[in-house]
Structures are given as structure tokens and as C-alpha cells.
Design a protein around this motif. Sequence first.
Motif, PDB file in Angstrom:
ATOM      1  N   ASP A 245       9.439 -54.941  21.916  1.00  0.00           N
ATOM      2  CA  ASP A 245      10.596 -54.289  21.289  1.00  0.00           C
ATOM      3  C   ASP A 245      11.903 -54.972  21.689  1.00  0.00           C
ATOM      4  O   ASP A 245      12.806 -55.156  20.869  1.00  0.00           O
ATOM      5  N   GLN A 248      12.407 -58.572  19.858  1.00  0.00           N
ATOM      6  CA  GLN A 248      12.744 -58.569  18.427  1.00  0.00           C
ATOM      7  C   GLN A 248      12.323 -59.872  17.746  1.00  0.00           C
ATOM      8  O   GLN A 248      13.102 -60.512  17.025  1.00  0.00           O
ATOM      9  N   VAL A 251      12.636 -60.065  13.862  1.00  0.00           N
ATOM     10  CA  VAL A 251      13.996 -60.233  13.359  1.00  0.00           C
ATOM     11  C   VAL A 251      14.484 -61.655  13.590  1.00  0.00           C
ATOM     12  O   VAL A 251      15.087 -62.281  12.703  1.00  0.00           O
ATOM     13  N   ARG A 252      14.200 -62.211  14.756  1.00  0.00           N
ATOM     14  CA  ARG A 252      14.741 -63.518  15.130  1.00  0.00           C
ATOM     15  C   ARG A 252      13.993 -64.682  14.495  1.00  0.00           C
ATOM     16  O   ARG A 252      14.592 -65.680  14.092  1.00  0.00           O
ATOM     17  N   ARG A 340       8.418 -52.488   7.990  1.00  0.00           N
ATOM     18  CA  ARG A 340       9.282 -52.309   9.156  1.00  0.00           C
ATOM     19  C   ARG A 340       9.782 -50.873   9.247  1.00  0.00           C
ATOM     20  O   ARG A 340       9.761 -50.244  10.306  1.00  0.00           O
TER      21      ARG A 340
END
Length: 607
Positions: A245, A248, A251-252, A340
Motif C-alpha cells: 500500500d 503504490q 500508480v507509479r 481499483r
Amino acid sequence: MNLTLYWVLALLLAAIYCFISNRVRADVVALLVIVAFVLSGTLSLEEALAGFSDPNIILIGALFVVGQGLVRTGIAYQLGDLLVKLAGNSETRMLIFLMLAVAALGAVMSSTGVVAIFIPVALSVAHRMAIPASRLMMPLGFAGLISGMLTLVATAPNMVINSELMRHHIPGFRFFSFTPFGLLILLAGIGYMLLARRFLPSRRPQSAGQGRHSMRDLVRTYHLTGRARRMAVQPDSPLIGRTLDHLQLRVRYGANVIGVERWRRYRRVMVSVSGISEFQAGDVLLIDMDDHNEVRRFCSEAKLEPMILRGEYFSSRAREVGLAEVALIADSSLLGKSVREAGFRSVYGVSVVGIRRDGQVLAGKLVNEPLRLGDTLLVVGNWSLISQLHTYNHDFLLLALPAEVDEMAPARSQALHALLALGLMILMMVTDPVPNVIAALIACLLMGWFRCVDLESAYRAIHWPTLILIVGMLPFALALQKTGGIDLIVHGLLSLIGDHGPRVMLVGLFVLTAVIGLFISNTATAVLMGPIAIGAAQQMGVSPYPMAMTVALAASAAFMTPVSSPVNTLVLGPGEYTFMDFIRIGVPFTLLVLLICVFAVPWLLPF
């Protein structure tokens, strides 16, 4: 009509609207109904909560556990493999054996679960025979619905109608009271499908494989080989000691971590991951990632070493990591949400690694793709978490479990004991030495004694939303009766068709039940129509049994649309059907079932 009756009818219409719109979950609506009846003073607290003491609620819950015992011991899947051997290469034989097997198994366990088990069998057989999967999917779904017409315990509406008879101090149906009508409809269904299959769409199956799907088939179907990667965590990696978590990675980098290989007792084992999982030096990450530039950047910045991932990787790890398909259903809370937003890994413990829509596998980053009705998702995780997915069948239905699952059946050695418990339950229900609910509880206890199920799997197997829906809808029957609503509806029916005799009343009850069942669940339909059928019989001075039986059969006759029943929704994607396919095939068959009911029911259950 009095004000209280207006209030009850308004509440009923509001509940039906909620069921149709799917804005509020059906079980939540049922609980709101209980609260509304008590707060308005329409029913006392004891009357509103009377459904919790109904023996049929316990019976339905116990049957979920018995069905889970058949799954955990591998019996259900072995039956599917036997079907493939018997059918050989004959499409006609396959269709007949498939419908017979599904109907027989569905007579003692959830039809939705049975259809889910047989979908991968039918898909792989269709590929082997080089025939469109659509020629088997709809017969499979229809057989699942017909299975509810074979025994008293085959589906919840049968038990609801039986409970309504007993509530009116009328002896209920016996275990095999439904069987003659169900067999007639099943034979008619087989004959109808042998003729109607030529009118089904000729779309070729998407998947390959002999017998049931293998994990390699699923990997190939969803193009997972080109996206799955193995990366070793180096000693100086910044990932070490940090949680998923916190990092990420999706996201990255667009990196979906679906598993971790970790050294334990001199060998690597696959460890499932969650948001709080911490990485260690020497871990090998199994990652779903399709952008090659992002892969290189990820490896460079995170100090990861790419490793070889062969095509048979998932099959070789079948004892540690599993793959399965799930399909979204009509009232799913996931519709419109992305993977997501749904928090698949956090909520369900598995990762989504593929989405198939309208027969095509979606490419690109899947985590932000809004989910739609009919989508089929490929998920990966350890087998214990995958086996729990069926408990979330208010959101999706577990479709294809690959052939490797047989090796993971936790109680496979207890298959004979499960059959013994099932046979004893059926024997007690037929001979009637004890009430049906006691027979089912004895079967559950035997399943536990023989270790076919454990307490955790037994409680997970029970579909609590279904039980709450029945409990919450039962007060409507009492409220309508107290306020004169039942008499009003019955008088309306009698004024319209009562002069034409009880057989025409059967037609009216069947049509009304089938139409209502297009919009709300067959269980809720049975709760509403049961007292109306019995009231009509009493007003006409005839036996209530043919009226009650007709309503029960009509409640299961959900053949006309893909959203009339979870079973239809289940075969919609694999068969690549359209809404019109169900109307074109389902409406004529529903009319055929109507004719069978109108002529056969009064013959065997005289007025």
C-alpha cells in the motif's frame, strides 16, 4: 381500501422499484421493509420478525452447506468429467447428458452453483467438437432453471410456497411432489433445445483445451503470458521492508503484484499478497505488467532483476496459486466501478489480471476500466481465497475453476462419505420419518463429522442475502392479509377470469407470476404470489394444491430474459448471447411450460 392498505401497497411498490433499479441491495430492502412495518405499526415486532423462525429458512441454509460438501469433495467436478466421457464427440448426446446431469445435480444443490461448475465443461467440449459454445450454453442454463422444478428442496420458491400452505394450516408438498411436472418440463426442454439450437447464434468458442479448462488454457485465453513477469528483489532494493500500500506500485509504474515467491524450508513457495505485505531481499515478485518501457524503468529504480517466466509457470505452481474466472451479475455493486475502485485485492484477496468483454480480451491497464454487466474477470490468488469467492455471489459468480482444482479439493478423500450423507438426507425426506429441516441438519452434521466441510467453509457456503431476502419479504404476505390486500387482489382476479373456471385461473396465475419474475427475484415473486394463489383457490372452492404448484413452477420459469435469473446471466457471456437471443428462444419455451402446467397440474393434482 383503507389507509393502512394503501401504505402496504405503496411499500410493496417501493420495494419492487428498488429490486428493479438495483440501487439498493435486495437484502437491505428486505430489512428496510421489516423496519417500516414495525415503525408504522402495521405489524407487531413478533409478526415482522416471524420469518426468522420459519423452518424453511434453516432448511435453505442447510442445503447450501450440503451443496458445499459436494464441491469440496470434488463430486460435482468428477460428474462433469464423467459427462465428457459419456458424450464422446456427439453434440446431440452431449446436449442430452448435459441437461440431464445439470437437472439431477441441481435438484439437490444450488442451480447457480451447478451451472457455474458445468460452464467450463461445456466450453471445452464445444471447442473439441468444433461447434459454437452458444449451442450448449443456453441448454445448460435452461436445465439449471428446470432443476428447480424437480424436488421440494431444489429452489427457494418451492419451499416458500410450501411454507405458505402450512401457514394456512394445509399439509405441505412432499419431497417428490414436484418431480412429475419437473420431469415433463425437462423432457420437453431437451426436445425443444434439440430443435431450437439451430436458431441459436453460431459464434465459435473462445477457449481451447480437452475436457475442463486447464490453467494453461486460461493463461492463453487472457494473453497473460505476454504480461506476467518474474522479478527478483536485490539486497539494495528500496522495496525491502515497505508495504505494498505504501509503495503504490500500480500508480507509479502500472505494476500489479499478484504473488511473491519466498524461501521457506529450502524451497520457494508462493505467498499471497495484500496491501500490508512487506517485501524482503530475495523475494521473487510475480507481476502483471504490459508496458515494456515501464518494466525497464521499474526494474532500474526498484533494483529488481528480471527472471525467466515459462508458459507452464502457473500449471507448475498449481498447488500454491490458482486462477479462476468470475462473471458480474445484474445486481452487482461493482458495475460501473473500476478494479481499483472496487478494491479487489483488499476486499476479496485476489488480483484481477484479465477482463473479457463481448468475447474479446481487453488490452492496456485494466485497473481503471469501468466494469460492465457480462464482463468476465480472470483472477489469481491462492486456492483458499479463490474457494471463498462463491460467498460473494451478490456481486459476481464464480465461473471456471480449472482442472487443477481437483488436486486442491480439500476433502477429496471424503467423497463417498459426502454421497452417503446426501443419500441419507434424500431418503429421510422421501420417507418422512423426520421433518425436512431435521433431515437437512442431520446431513450437515454428517458432512462435518466426516470432514467433508469444516465450520468455516460451512458458514461461508450459506448465501445470507437470499435468507435475509426471504425473511424480509414474508411479512408482506401477512400485512396484505391483515389489511385486506390479498382479498382485494383475489377478487380482482376472480372478477376478470373467475367465471371461466379454475383452469383459466391457472393460466392467469402462471402469467402473472412469470411477468413479475421478469423484474424481481423468483423468491420474492413466490412470497408475493403464494398467498394470492391459495386465496384464489379458497374463494373458488377448489383444492389449493394445483394453484400453489402452478405458482411455484412459474417462479422457476425465468427463461425469457438474461436478467430474469442469475443462471441466465451466468451463461450470457460464455454463450455470447444478446438480449434478443433469450427472448427468441425463451418466450416460446415459457409458453410451452405454461401449456404443460395447465394440462398436467390439474391431472395429477385435481381441483
